[in-house]
Design a protein around this motif. Structure first.
Motif, mmCIF file in Angstrom:
data_model
loop_
_atom_site.group_PDB
_atom_site.id
_atom_site.type_symbol
_atom_site.label_atom_id
_atom_site.label_comp_id
_atom_site.label_asym_id
_atom_site.label_seq_id
_atom_site.Cartn_x
_atom_site.Cartn_y
_atom_site.Cartn_z
ATOM 1 N N ILE A 178 0.832 -1.194 0.000
ATOM 2 C CA ILE A 178 0.000 0.000 0.000
ATOM 3 C C ILE A 178 0.874 1.255 0.000
ATOM 4 O O ILE A 178 1.921 1.284 0.634
ATOM 5 C CB ILE A 178 -0.885 -0.066 1.273
ATOM 6 C CG1 ILE A 178 -2.036 -1.013 1.062
ATOM 7 C CG2 ILE A 178 -1.322 1.280 1.756
ATOM 8 C CD1 ILE A 178 -2.870 -0.798 -0.148
ATOM 9 N N CYS A 202 -6.993 -3.565 9.140
ATOM 10 C CA CYS A 202 -6.001 -4.348 8.392
ATOM 11 C C CYS A 202 -5.885 -5.765 8.967
ATOM 12 O O CYS A 202 -5.436 -5.955 10.094
ATOM 13 C CB CYS A 202 -4.633 -3.674 8.426
ATOM 14 S SG CYS A 202 -3.361 -4.723 7.708
ATOM 15 N N PRO A 203 -6.292 -6.770 8.195
ATOM 16 C CA PRO A 203 -6.280 -8.143 8.707
ATOM 17 C C PRO A 203 -4.868 -8.706 8.853
ATOM 18 O O PRO A 203 -4.682 -9.725 9.533
ATOM 19 C CB PRO A 203 -7.070 -8.925 7.655
ATOM 20 C CG PRO A 203 -7.020 -8.107 6.417
ATOM 21 C CD PRO A 203 -6.815 -6.682 6.823
ATOM 22 N N LEU A 259 -0.148 -2.337 9.225
ATOM 23 C CA LEU A 259 -0.084 -0.881 9.359
ATOM 24 C C LEU A 259 0.230 -0.465 10.791
ATOM 25 O O LEU A 259 -0.197 -1.116 11.740
ATOM 26 C CB LEU A 259 -1.421 -0.258 8.936
ATOM 27 C CG LEU A 259 -1.862 -0.508 7.491
ATOM 28 C CD1 LEU A 259 -3.282 -0.017 7.265
ATOM 29 C CD2 LEU A 259 -0.899 0.165 6.520
ATOM 30 N N CYS A 316 1.830 -6.810 4.385
ATOM 31 C CA CYS A 316 0.744 -6.307 3.534
ATOM 32 C C CYS A 316 0.545 -7.215 2.326
ATOM 33 O O CYS A 316 1.482 -7.531 1.614
ATOM 34 C CB CYS A 316 1.043 -4.888 3.077
ATOM 35 S SG CYS A 316 -0.142 -4.304 1.850
ATOM 36 N N ASN A 317 -0.720 -7.640 2.131
ATOM 37 C CA ASN A 317 -1.002 -8.516 0.997
ATOM 38 C C ASN A 317 -1.793 -7.790 -0.091
ATOM 39 O O ASN A 317 -2.402 -8.419 -0.954
ATOM 40 C CB ASN A 317 -1.755 -9.772 1.476
ATOM 41 C CG ASN A 317 -3.039 -9.381 2.205
ATOM 42 O OD1 ASN A 317 -3.630 -8.340 1.921
ATOM 43 N ND2 ASN A 317 -3.471 -10.202 3.148
ATOM 44 N N ASN A 318 -1.809 -6.460 0.009
ATOM 45 C CA ASN A 318 -2.439 -5.637 -1.025
ATOM 46 C C ASN A 318 -3.944 -5.901 -1.165
ATOM 47 O O ASN A 318 -4.506 -5.711 -2.233
ATOM 48 C CB ASN A 318 -1.754 -5.895 -2.367
ATOM 49 C CG ASN A 318 -1.433 -4.586 -3.083
ATOM 50 O OD1 ASN A 318 -1.578 -3.505 -2.510
ATOM 51 N ND2 ASN A 318 -1.011 -4.680 -4.327
ATOM 52 N N CYS A 319 -4.589 -6.292 -0.074
ATOM 53 C CA CYS A 319 -6.020 -6.633 -0.171
ATOM 54 C C CYS A 319 -6.899 -5.415 -0.429
ATOM 55 O O CYS A 319 -8.010 -5.532 -0.935
ATOM 56 C CB CYS A 319 -6.478 -7.357 1.086
ATOM 57 S SG CYS A 319 -6.539 -6.283 2.549
ATOM 58 N N GLY A 320 -6.440 -4.242 -0.014
ATOM 59 C CA GLY A 320 -7.173 -3.013 -0.329
ATOM 60 C C GLY A 320 -8.248 -2.608 0.667
ATOM 61 O O GLY A 320 -8.936 -1.604 0.489
ATOM 62 N N CYS A 379 -7.917 -1.363 3.650
ATOM 63 C CA CYS A 379 -7.588 -0.069 4.250
ATOM 64 C C CYS A 379 -7.879 1.079 3.284
ATOM 65 O O CYS A 379 -8.301 2.158 3.687
ATOM 66 C CB CYS A 379 -6.124 -0.040 4.687
ATOM 67 S SG CYS A 379 -4.968 -0.357 3.344
HETATM 68 S S1 SF4 Z 1 -3.859 -3.621 1.707
HETATM 69 FE FE1 SF4 Z 1 -4.741 -5.068 3.196
HETATM 70 S S2 SF4 Z 1 -2.964 -6.045 4.118
HETATM 71 FE FE2 SF4 Z 1 -2.177 -4.236 3.073
HETATM 72 S S3 SF4 Z 1 -2.150 -2.653 4.648
HETATM 73 FE FE3 SF4 Z 1 -4.140 -2.476 3.611
HETATM 74 S S4 SF4 Z 1 -5.541 -3.727 4.795
HETATM 75 FE FE4 SF4 Z 1 -3.458 -4.307 5.420
#
Ligand code: SF4
Ligand SMILES: Cc1cc2nc3c(=O)[nH]c(=O)nc-3n(C[C@H](O)[C@H](O)[C@H](O)COP(=O)(O)OP(=O)(O)OC[C@H]3O[C@@H](n4cnc5c(N)ncnc54)[C@H](O)[C@@H]3O)c2cc1C
Ligand code: SF4
Lengths: 393, 57
Positions: B2, B19-20, B24, B37-41, B43
């Motif tokens: 992110i 954020c799972p 962060l 961070c797995n880029n889940c989006g 946040c």
């Molecule tokens: S993209 Fe997902 S894993 Fe990465 S910081 Fe945001 S919530 Fe956390």
């Protein structure tokens, strides 16, 4: 390494509530707060009701009051206003959080707690006989230890998660919020104003909380996925739609996440109790968490004091906290959550229709989770809403 | 990973709560992102002021 009975992490209302009560019970308490100034910058609309203050058991003090509030104006999507008047005198206040949070911290310190601002807990580690906390302050780093930690670290809730208790909020349970403290605006300085509707603030509301004749916190909270754009864009649109606000000046910009859902069945682990926003202890209807946090902290300290008598800091013992909190606060909050889940499924047309049947007094009742049956009865007039209405019974 | 737009971020910490991956952290210099961070989006979807953006990978 310094040892304490309890280390409280975070000095918002929840941390102060825990620290004050624990110190009053004779425990040796350290409170660490990572911010340089307790209570600032605020992430809050600063509304505090008289009944909440009473529940907190805190004495009134003029110094943190910005404006006395005598009632509320609640707007349906079509602009129809329901006027809420409190008959038992002023309903509450819009306060200065910075002053109020320090006031609470002072009370904790007076009771004997040691408070350190600008001191961050950067690591927590469970050992055989407690938890070791790494603390960082002004470039120095040291360790402190206690058999019990009270995590009052706010919505971030990193401490619980580092100690194995998953407090991650699901996106649908947290209101994405933005607020401008505005001045030189035209407002009703004696009432809070609340605006509802899927256009204005999907799964949330917009608020105007007066801090003076011409000054107010103007904010909005919305939830995804119902909200189709960012909270900031909703707030800007709201302000643009009101000439009395549009012309104003902005004194402060705040944002935040309000955990309006996701009440936790379990808020403890070995050597750990989680309180306040960190444990999602917030009123699910209006998002108020000042008093909920303080009370959640207080109750935790009561259980902590029992844990010291028994010298038992296992999760099996600390589970008493879950029971106590659910009895004292959880049940009432869960009822409000159910009410919200029904109301927020109504379309704007349905909300407008409902507003025709409700009076200000009904809203007071509902906010106190009374009169749910009456609301269900009204909703049942529409065949389409019968199923939804049944959830209230 | 992110990306944080420091010019927009108000340091409210809200994104940290959702954020799972607990990737962060709110520091005094703003939000930092770690390798979890797995880029889940999630946040990105939460941030009230659009200060977060999904990175390239
Ligand atoms: S993209 Fe997902 S894993 Fe990465 S910081 Fe945001 S919530 Fe956390
Ligand atoms: C936009 C907005 C409007 C709101 N309006 C209202 C309102 O009108 N009325 C109301 O009652 N509530 C309102 N709330 C909710 C209310 O602000 C919170 O529920 C309340 O502050 C929770 O108290 P707390 O002590 O749990 O957390 P906080 O007040 O957030 O305190 C937690 C503290 O822990 C510190 N901390 C975090 N991590 C660490 C660490 N590792 N080491 C040391 N310190 C740490 C933080 O810096 C912070 O100061 C609002 C919230 C938002 C976002
Ligand atoms: S939610 Fe947005 S504004 Fe708040 S700390 Fe995260 S990136 Fe910054």
């Amino acid at each position: 390494m310094k040892e304490y009975d309890i280390i409280v992490i975070g000095c918002g209302p929840a941390g102060s509530g825990a620290a004050k009560t624990a110190a009053e019970r004779g425990l040796n308490v350290l409170v660490v707060e990572k911010r340089a100034e307790i209570g600032a910058p605020k992430r809050c609309g600063e509304g505090l009701s008289r009944s909440s203050l009473k529940r907190m058991g805190i004495e009134f003090d003029r110094k943190w009051v910005r404006r006395e509030i005598i009632g509320a104006s609640v707007y349906a999507p079509n602009g129809k206003m329901l006027r809420v008047d409190y008959k038992e005198g002023p309903e509450g206040w819009v306060i200065e959080r910075k002053v109020f949070d320090k006031y609470l911290a002072e009370k904790a310190a007076e009771a004997g707690a040691k408070i350190l601002a600008k001191t961050e807990a950067t690591e927590v580690k469970r050992t055989e006989n407690g938890i070791t906390v790494v603390l960082e302050s002004q470039g120095s780093k040291w360790k402190a230890k206690s058999p019990l930690i009270i995590a009052a670290d706010g919505v971030e809730s990193k401490i619980a998660r580092a100690l194995g208790l998953n407090t991650t909020l699901s996106l649908t349970d947290v209101a994405s919020s933005v607020q401008f403290e505005m001045t030189a605006i035209d407002i009703d300085p004696d009432r809070i104003e609340l605006y509802f509707g899927n256009e204005v603030a999907p799964s949330g509301y917009a608020w105007i909380f007066p801090k003076g004749e011409k000054t107010a916190n103007v904010g909005i909270g919305v939830r995804k996925p119902w909200a189709k754009k960012s909270a900031l864009l909703y707030l800007q649109d709201f302000i643009q739609s009101k000439p009395g606000l549009k012309k104003g000046s902005i004194l402060e910009v705040n944002s935040g996440g309000v955990p309006v859902g996701g009440l936790l069945e379990n808020m403890v682990a070995d050597n750990l109790i989680v309180v306040g926003d960190a444990a999602h202890q917030v009123n699910p209807i209006h998002g108020g968490g000042i008093s909920e946090g303080f009370i959640g902290g207080k109750l935790a300290a009561e259980i902590a004091s029992q844990a010291f008598e028994e010298r038992d800091f296992s999760s099996a013992f600390l589970e008493k906290y879950n029971k106590l909190w659910w009895e004292e606060r959880g049940k009432a909050l869960l009822k409000l959550l159910k009410l919200r889940e029904v109301v927020e499924r109504l379309s704007d047309e349905e909300l407008n229709w409902l507003a025709e049947y409700l009076k200000g007094e009904d809203l007071i009742d509902l906010a106190r989770s009374k009169g749910l049956k009456r609301l269900a009865k009204i909703l049942m007039k529409k065949p389409k809403l019968i199923k939804l209405a049944k959830k209230l019974l | 990973m992110i990306e944080v737009d420091r010019k927009k971020c108000l340091r409210c910490g809200g994104c940290v709560s959702v954020c799972p991956a607990t990737a962060l952290t709110l520091t005094e210099h703003g939000i930092t992102v770690n390798d979890n961070c797995n880029n889940c989006g999630i946040c990105v979807n939460f941030c009230p002021v659009e200060a977060l953006k999904r990175g390239e990978k």
